[in-house]
Design an enzyme around this catalytic site. Structure first.
Site, PDB file in Angstrom:
ATOM      1  N   ARG A  68       0.860  -1.176   0.000  1.00  0.00           N
ATOM      2  CA  ARG A  68       0.000   0.000   0.000  1.00  0.00           C
ATOM      3  C   ARG A  68       0.901   1.232   0.000  1.00  0.00           C
ATOM      4  O   ARG A  68       1.498   1.577   1.019  1.00  0.00           O
ATOM      5  CB  ARG A  68      -0.938  -0.012   1.204  1.00  0.00           C
ATOM      6  CG  ARG A  68      -1.974  -1.123   1.160  1.00  0.00           C
ATOM      7  CD  ARG A  68      -2.837  -1.026  -0.075  1.00  0.00           C
ATOM      8  NE  ARG A  68      -3.911  -2.008  -0.084  1.00  0.00           N
ATOM      9  CZ  ARG A  68      -4.734  -2.168  -1.092  1.00  0.00           C
ATOM     10  NH1 ARG A  68      -4.596  -1.427  -2.186  1.00  0.00           N
ATOM     11  NH2 ARG A  68      -5.684  -3.079  -1.053  1.00  0.00           N
ATOM     12  N   ALA A  80     -10.373  -7.789  -1.212  1.00  0.00           N
ATOM     13  CA  ALA A  80     -11.240  -6.603  -1.261  1.00  0.00           C
ATOM     14  C   ALA A  80     -11.046  -5.873  -2.577  1.00  0.00           C
ATOM     15  O   ALA A  80     -10.072  -6.107  -3.297  1.00  0.00           O
ATOM     16  CB  ALA A  80     -10.910  -5.668  -0.091  1.00  0.00           C
ATOM     17  N   GLU A  97     -14.070 -10.600  -6.140  1.00  0.00           N
ATOM     18  CA  GLU A  97     -12.776 -10.275  -5.518  1.00  0.00           C
ATOM     19  C   GLU A  97     -12.165 -11.499  -4.839  1.00  0.00           C
ATOM     20  O   GLU A  97     -10.951 -11.728  -4.917  1.00  0.00           O
ATOM     21  CB  GLU A  97     -12.939  -9.136  -4.505  1.00  0.00           C
ATOM     22  CG  GLU A  97     -13.302  -7.806  -5.116  1.00  0.00           C
ATOM     23  CD  GLU A  97     -12.197  -7.202  -5.973  1.00  0.00           C
ATOM     24  OE1 GLU A  97     -11.036  -7.642  -5.885  1.00  0.00           O
ATOM     25  OE2 GLU A  97     -12.500  -6.281  -6.750  1.00  0.00           O
ATOM     26  N   GLU A 101      -8.584 -12.521  -6.289  1.00  0.00           N
ATOM     27  CA  GLU A 101      -7.420 -12.275  -5.439  1.00  0.00           C
ATOM     28  C   GLU A 101      -6.920 -13.519  -4.726  1.00  0.00           C
ATOM     29  O   GLU A 101      -5.737 -13.621  -4.433  1.00  0.00           O
ATOM     30  CB  GLU A 101      -7.731 -11.183  -4.408  1.00  0.00           C
ATOM     31  CG  GLU A 101      -7.908  -9.814  -5.052  1.00  0.00           C
ATOM     32  CD  GLU A 101      -7.923  -8.684  -4.040  1.00  0.00           C
ATOM     33  OE1 GLU A 101      -8.044  -8.952  -2.823  1.00  0.00           O
ATOM     34  OE2 GLU A 101      -7.820  -7.523  -4.479  1.00  0.00           O
ATOM     35  N   GLY A 120     -15.552  11.851   8.194  1.00  0.00           N
ATOM     36  CA  GLY A 120     -15.313  13.285   8.234  1.00  0.00           C
ATOM     37  C   GLY A 120     -14.726  13.831   6.947  1.00  0.00           C
ATOM     38  O   GLY A 120     -14.721  15.045   6.736  1.00  0.00           O
ATOM     39  N   GLU A 147      -0.724  -6.515  -6.938  1.00  0.00           N
ATOM     40  CA  GLU A 147      -1.230  -7.879  -6.721  1.00  0.00           C
ATOM     41  C   GLU A 147      -0.279  -8.962  -7.213  1.00  0.00           C
ATOM     42  O   GLU A 147      -0.522 -10.142  -6.977  1.00  0.00           O
ATOM     43  CB  GLU A 147      -2.584  -8.031  -7.403  1.00  0.00           C
ATOM     44  CG  GLU A 147      -3.669  -7.159  -6.779  1.00  0.00           C
ATOM     45  CD  GLU A 147      -5.008  -7.315  -7.464  1.00  0.00           C
ATOM     46  OE1 GLU A 147      -5.047  -7.851  -8.594  1.00  0.00           O
ATOM     47  OE2 GLU A 147      -6.014  -6.906  -6.874  1.00  0.00           O
TER      48      GLU A 147
END
Length: 200
Positions: A68, A80, A97, A101, A120, A147
């Site tokens: 990430r 996901a 998914e 995955e 928020g 991936e």
């Protein structure tokens, strides 16, 4: 007062698009607050996501590890993806998914937990499903980018809970899904909503 999130929309008197990317858009809404004050709120517009807590007959959670970039981390997660297929139901997207995955199909699906990732600043909605009665399948899905070489591991649910509480797993749908599955397992998953439960 009833403890339940309820829909409500305050008046937006102006809206300006600031950025449009591949997945997200950023806008500034001028929102009419109580007592007629107007305040600007920057919002990340996101199509939403689905995630799958796949649980096998040995009470193990299927987890994947993915890079990430914003976090600069290799993170352990649940299968996901974003809601990017028009006309696809949430559970169909989750099943896709899981197959793409991890290479699994599930015969039993329930809604595990619904999340707002950061209400928020974004409208992103994440539905985490519980998938059981799993079968390994062959898939011709081509993994690209983050991936490629993504490992798939089976983690005992109790160990996954411990890792979440010890700060070893940080992905929010994974943490929420793991803790929700553990809590739901106490009642034999009887309290879970059906896979097609309405979303607020």
């Amino acid at each position: 007062m009833k403890i339940e999130d309820t829909p409500e929309a305050w008046d937006v008197v102006d809206s300006k698009e600031r950025f449009r990317g591949h997945v997200i858009t950023v806008v500034t809404d001028s929102v009419k607050m109580p007592r007629d004050e107007v305040a600007d709120r920057d919002i990340v517009v996101h199509p939403g996501s689905v995630a799958v807590l796949a649980l096998d007959e040995q009470e193990r959670v299927l987890m994947i590890r993915q890079y990430r970039h914003p976090a600069r981390m290799l993170m352990w997660e649940l299968p996901a993806g974003i809601r990017d297929v028009e006309g696809e139901s949430l559970v169909e997207g989750a099943a896709r998914e899981l197959a793409e995955e991890a290479g699994y199909r599930a015969d039993t699906w329930h809604t595990l937990v619904d999340l707002r990732s950061s209400p928020g600043m974004t409208g992103e909605r994440i539905r985490v499903f519980l998938a059981r009665d799993l079968t390994k399948i062959e898939t011709d899905f081509v993994h690209r980018h983050e991936e490629i070489d993504m490992p798939v591991e089976w983690v005992p649910l109790a160990d996954a809970v411990e890792k979440a509480l010890m700060g070893m797993i940080h992905n929010s749908p994974a943490v929420a899904g793991i803790l929700a599955a553990y809590a739901a397992s106490v009642e034999g998953f009887a309290l879970l909503r059906p896979a097609d439960a309405p979303e607020v």
